[in-house]
Scaffold this motif. Structure first.
Motif, PDB file in Angstrom:
ATOM      1  N   THR A  43       0.806  -1.212   0.000  1.00 10.95           N
ATOM      2  CA  THR A  43       0.000   0.000   0.000  1.00 10.95           C
ATOM      3  C   THR A  43       0.842   1.266   0.000  1.00 10.95           C
ATOM      4  N   ASP A  44       2.030   1.217   0.602  1.00  8.25           N
ATOM      5  CA  ASP A  44       2.874   2.411   0.682  1.00  8.25           C
ATOM      6  C   ASP A  44       3.836   2.537  -0.490  1.00  8.25           C
ATOM      7  N   TRP A  45       3.880   1.550  -1.366  1.00  6.64           N
ATOM      8  CA  TRP A  45       4.830   1.552  -2.471  1.00  6.64           C
ATOM      9  C   TRP A  45       4.155   2.053  -3.739  1.00  6.64           C
ATOM     10  N   LYS A  46       4.824   2.901  -4.477  1.00  6.07           N
ATOM     11  CA  LYS A  46       4.308   3.438  -5.727  1.00  6.07           C
ATOM     12  C   LYS A  46       5.188   2.965  -6.878  1.00  6.07           C
ATOM     13  N   GLU A  47       4.563   2.489  -7.943  1.00  3.61           N
ATOM     14  CA  GLU A  47       5.296   1.993  -9.103  1.00  3.61           C
ATOM     15  C   GLU A  47       5.470   3.100 -10.138  1.00  3.61           C
ATOM     16  N   HIS A  48       6.629   3.096 -10.781  1.00  4.83           N
ATOM     17  CA  HIS A  48       6.919   4.074 -11.824  1.00  4.83           C
ATOM     18  C   HIS A  48       7.675   3.379 -12.953  1.00  4.83           C
ATOM     19  N   ASP A  49       7.423   3.794 -14.177  1.00  2.35           N
ATOM     20  CA  ASP A  49       8.229   3.414 -15.330  1.00  2.35           C
ATOM     21  C   ASP A  49       8.940   4.677 -15.797  1.00  2.35           C
ATOM     22  N   ILE A  50      10.249   4.700 -15.677  1.00  5.60           N
ATOM     23  CA  ILE A  50      11.025   5.919 -15.893  1.00  5.60           C
ATOM     24  C   ILE A  50      11.787   5.830 -17.212  1.00  5.60           C
ATOM     25  N   GLN A 113      11.106  -7.322 -13.869  1.00  8.62           N
ATOM     26  CA  GLN A 113      10.024  -7.199 -12.897  1.00  8.62           C
ATOM     27  C   GLN A 113       8.936  -8.232 -13.172  1.00  8.62           C
ATOM     28  N   ALA A 114       8.171  -8.563 -12.138  1.00  3.52           N
ATOM     29  CA  ALA A 114       7.054  -9.498 -12.290  1.00  3.52           C
ATOM     30  C   ALA A 114       6.066  -8.938 -13.303  1.00  3.52           C
ATOM     31  N   GLY A 115       5.651  -9.794 -14.247  1.00  8.79           N
ATOM     32  CA  GLY A 115       4.674  -9.370 -15.250  1.00  8.79           C
ATOM     33  C   GLY A 115       5.249  -8.560 -16.387  1.00  8.79           C
ATOM     34  N   ALA A 116       6.575  -8.500 -16.504  1.00  7.77           N
ATOM     35  CA  ALA A 116       7.195  -7.719 -17.580  1.00  7.77           C
ATOM     36  C   ALA A 116       6.871  -8.325 -18.942  1.00  7.77           C
ATOM     37  N   SER A 117       6.667  -7.468 -19.934  1.00 10.42           N
ATOM     38  CA  SER A 117       6.472  -7.938 -21.297  1.00 10.42           C
ATOM     39  C   SER A 117       7.789  -8.487 -21.838  1.00 10.42           C
ATOM     40  N   GLN A 118       7.692  -9.487 -22.687  1.00  7.93           N
ATOM     41  CA  GLN A 118       8.904 -10.073 -23.262  1.00  7.93           C
ATOM     42  C   GLN A 118       9.475  -9.130 -24.313  1.00  7.93           C
ATOM     43  N   PHE A 119      10.809  -8.964 -24.281  1.00  6.35           N
ATOM     44  CA  PHE A 119      11.466  -8.148 -25.283  1.00  6.35           C
ATOM     45  C   PHE A 119      11.358  -8.840 -26.643  1.00  6.35           C
ATOM     46  N   GLN A 226      11.396 -22.553  -8.482  1.00  7.91           N
ATOM     47  CA  GLN A 226      10.019 -22.315  -8.906  1.00  7.91           C
ATOM     48  C   GLN A 226       9.782 -20.833  -9.174  1.00  7.91           C
ATOM     49  N   GLN A 227      10.277 -19.976  -8.267  1.00  6.98           N
ATOM     50  CA  GLN A 227      10.066 -18.543  -8.427  1.00  6.98           C
ATOM     51  C   GLN A 227      10.822 -17.996  -9.637  1.00  6.98           C
ATOM     52  N   ILE A 228      12.074 -18.426  -9.818  1.00  5.57           N
ATOM     53  CA  ILE A 228      12.871 -17.961 -10.950  1.00  5.57           C
ATOM     54  C   ILE A 228      12.216 -18.355 -12.263  1.00  5.57           C
ATOM     55  N   GLY A 229      11.632 -19.565 -12.290  1.00 10.79           N
ATOM     56  CA  GLY A 229      11.025 -20.053 -13.517  1.00 10.79           C
ATOM     57  C   GLY A 229       9.662 -19.468 -13.818  1.00 10.79           C
ATOM     58  N   SER A 230       8.974 -18.953 -12.805  1.00  6.97           N
ATOM     59  CA  SER A 230       7.597 -18.500 -13.017  1.00  6.97           C
ATOM     60  C   SER A 230       7.408 -16.997 -12.911  1.00  6.97           C
ATOM     61  N   VAL A 231       8.226 -16.323 -12.124  1.00  3.79           N
ATOM     62  CA  VAL A 231       8.015 -14.893 -11.867  1.00  3.79           C
ATOM     63  C   VAL A 231       8.755 -14.021 -12.879  1.00  3.79           C
ATOM     64  N   ASN A 233      10.397 -13.304 -16.542  1.00  5.00           N
ATOM     65  CA  ASN A 233      10.310 -13.733 -17.936  1.00  5.00           C
ATOM     66  C   ASN A 233      11.634 -14.369 -18.354  1.00  5.00           C
ATOM     67  N   GLN A 234      11.578 -15.600 -18.845  1.00  2.00           N
ATOM     68  CA  GLN A 234      12.803 -16.361 -19.101  1.00  2.00           C
ATOM     69  C   GLN A 234      13.623 -15.793 -20.256  1.00  2.00           C
ATOM     70  N   PHE A 235      12.969 -15.279 -21.279  1.00  2.18           N
ATOM     71  CA  PHE A 235      13.694 -14.686 -22.403  1.00  2.18           C
ATOM     72  C   PHE A 235      14.450 -13.440 -21.935  1.00  2.18           C
ATOM     73  N   ASN A 236      13.750 -12.590 -21.185  1.00  4.07           N
ATOM     74  CA  ASN A 236      14.388 -11.380 -20.663  1.00  4.07           C
ATOM     75  C   ASN A 236      15.516 -11.709 -19.709  1.00  4.07           C
ATOM     76  N   LEU A 237      15.300 -12.736 -18.881  1.00  3.92           N
ATOM     77  CA  LEU A 237      16.323 -13.157 -17.929  1.00  3.92           C
ATOM     78  C   LEU A 237      17.582 -13.624 -18.645  1.00  3.92           C
ATOM     79  N   GLN A 238      17.406 -14.381 -19.730  1.00  5.85           N
ATOM     80  CA  GLN A 238      18.570 -14.869 -20.478  1.00  5.85           C
ATOM     81  C   GLN A 238      19.384 -13.707 -21.026  1.00  5.85           C
ATOM     82  N   LEU A 239      18.707 -12.652 -21.482  1.00  3.06           N
ATOM     83  CA  LEU A 239      19.417 -11.476 -21.990  1.00  3.06           C
ATOM     84  C   LEU A 239      20.228 -10.799 -20.892  1.00  3.06           C
ATOM     85  N   PHE A 240      19.617 -10.659 -19.707  1.00  5.23           N
ATOM     86  CA  PHE A 240      20.315 -10.036 -18.575  1.00  5.23           C
ATOM     87  C   PHE A 240      21.511 -10.884 -18.155  1.00  5.23           C
ATOM     88  N   LEU A 241      21.322 -12.203 -18.077  1.00  4.25           N
ATOM     89  CA  LEU A 241      22.404 -13.104 -17.690  1.00  4.25           C
ATOM     90  C   LEU A 241      23.543 -13.043 -18.700  1.00  4.25           C
TER      91      LEU A 241
END
Length: 393
Positions: A43-50, A113-119, A226-231, A233-241
């Protein structure tokens, strides 16, 4: 108990705390529940896309800038995001007692981030230098004067880069599991081979955990898998890695060791666990930093991320002393009033005095507070002591 040991080499001081129980053994039921990494009171956290020069950054923030106080800015490791990496730690009661004095800003690496669109296919992920160069846009967007960074793994590397490129924006750094070294061609080839024979979550887990923990902490490791695989995005994660694995050496050297040596000018606390995959890298990073403004914290069996510790009070305690050393005098009463047992006063004073020896004296943050100033370029710096706090089981 507390053991203060005088080392013969360079007057090194080692502070050893004894944990009541091992840090990763016997996780309580709450931590073993895979949902715990994402549960939080939002409730106290605000999301921003900068907008930044290298794309959008997803940021969540709590609070607003408070006078001259810096913001606490976090950056997570590969395979995680701000929730998986930091939620448990920042929801800890004594950590909240600290952070209520500061605005807190969590940065998610692009697409993590959780729910990020795939690049899209062919997307060029920002380099490590570019990831660091995205952060001034965050600072400017929120009107921060400067930040105290808390980074883990890849996030620690990004924050160190940020501090090297934009030193005036960084007042202090807590770098957990940082590896300042780029991969040599043998390491690169081994990583490529591993990528062909292992799943992406398994590759990330081998980065977060030692082989011993992978074998002996199966329930916790499975929860993270489980969290790494589901939360994330695997394609985005591979790019970051891939980008993290292609990083170059951090261009740092201890002042006085080479001509025109570059180093982190702000106070730094390095954190690593016994036998953690990053242990060797963190030790080497410590050897390359200015000993007058560097503290080294070794936590027995702690690995991966702050969320992995069932006793976050030890990390909170160390962070509190780190802030005290930078002149935030209201930190003095936090341990006494909270659930974390305070160090004996003599030891706390010794640590606070030694940490502030290389800093300009500062008044309470409620007034006009000058930036902490180090003597990293002073000829006297090499004669001052380095500081090591070791938390062991």
């Amino acid at each position: 108990g507390l053991l203060l040991q005088e080392m013969t080499m360079a007057g090194l001081h080692e502070l050893r705390f004894t944990e009541e129980k091992p840090l990763l053994r016997g996780q309580d039921a709450e931590l073993e529940n895979s949902d715990v990494f994402l549960s939080t009171v939002d409730t106290d956290w605000k999301e921003h896309d900068i907008e930044t020069p290298y794309g959008l950054l997803h940021v969540v923030i709590r609070g607003s800038p408070k006078g001259n106080r810096p913001a606490i800015l976090t950056y997570h490791d590969v395979g995680l995001n701000h929730k998986l990496c930091f939620n448990t730690f920042f929801n800890y009661e004594d950590m909240q007692e600290i952070t209520k004095h500061f605005v807190v800003c969590h940065v998610d690496a692009p697409g993590q981030q959780a729910g990020a669109s795939q690049f899209p296919q062919g997307y060029q992920y920002p380099s490590m230098d570019q990831l660091a160069a995205m952060l001034p846009s965050v600072v400017q967007h929120f009107g921060f004067k400067y930040v105290i960074g808390i980074g883990v793994g890849a996030g620690a590397y990004v924050l160190a880069k940020f501090a090297l490129i934009f030193p005036d924006l960084v007042e202090g750094l807590v770098l957990m599991n940082i590896d300042p070294n780029g991969k040599g061609w043998i390491d690169w080839a081994a990583a490529k081979l591993s990528g062909l024979t292992s799943t992406l979550p398994d590759t990330v887990l081998s980065h977060l955990f030692s082989q011993e923990e992978l074998v002996n902490n199966t329930e916790l490791v499975q929860s993270y898998r489980q969290q790494i695989g589901s939360v994330v995005n695997q394609f985005n994660l591979q790019l970051f890695l891939n980008m993290y694995n292609s990083r170059r050496d951090l261009d740092i050297n201890r002042p006085g060791t080479v001509p025109n040596a570059k180093t982190l000018r702000c106070p730094v606390m390095l954190v690593v666990g016994d036998n953690a995959p990053a242990e060797e890298g963190v030790v080497e990073c410590n050897s390359k930093l200015d000993p007058t403004n560097t503290t080294f914290l070794k936590v027995g069996r702690w690995q991966g991320a702050p969320a992995l510790s069932p006793q976050p009070g030890k990390l909170t305690e160390a962070f509190k002393y780190f802030l005290q050393g930078m002149g935030y005098s209201e930190c003095q009463g936090w341990a006494r009033g909270g659930r974390v047992p305070a160090l004996p006063s003599a030891s706390m004073t010794r640590l606070a005095r030694s940490r502030t020896a290389s800093l300009t004296s500062a008044s309470s943050v409620d007034g006009a507070r000058p930036r902490a100033c180090t003597h990293s370029e002073s000829s006297e710096a090499m004669g001052q002591i380095n500081h090591t706090m070791e938390v062991s089981c």
